[in-house]
Write a protein that holds these residues in place. Structure first.
Motif: not given
Length: 124
Positions: A49, A58-63, A65-67, A69
């Protein structure tokens, strides 16, 4: 020149949480977009991220995302990675990186500087 030092790694069980920290010294921390990468044994480096200089994007890898921050405190020259609901596949050395370009490239974060890494091990 920017020096980055990560901390906070360790051995946890699946489902647990960890917070990694990366403290920067040297040039002005707020001049840099920051990110986290990880690398597991025998695997290529993986983007986790990134966060923009002011913290507004901010941006996150799909793997993750949601977990996971990412946040930053420019007054403390520190970027954080809060990791929740950890999985065994999150096991890796995590390191932070600084990108000094004016634009925020998110997934394309450039590693102008990187730390030495901190080990995260998640047992099942």
């Amino acid at each position: 020149q920017v020096q980055l030092v990560e901390s906070g790694g360790g051995l946890v069980q699946a489902g647990d949480s960890l917070r990694l920290s990366c403290v920067a010294s040297g040039r002005s921390f707020s001049d840099y977009h920051m990110g986290w990468f990880r690398q597991a044994p025998g695997k290529e480096r993986e983007f986790v991220g990134a966060i923009s200089r002011g913290g507004g994007r901010t941006i996150y890898a799909d793997s993750v995302k949601g977990r996971f921050t990412i946040s930053r405190d420019n007054a403390k020259s520190t970027v954080y990675l809060q990791m929740n609901s950890l999985k065994p596949e999150d096991t890796a050395v995590y390191y932070c990186a600084a990108d000094g370009r004016p634009g925020f490239y998110g997934l394309g974060l450039r590693t102008d500087y990187r730390g030495q890494g901190t080990q995260v091990t998640v047992s099942s």
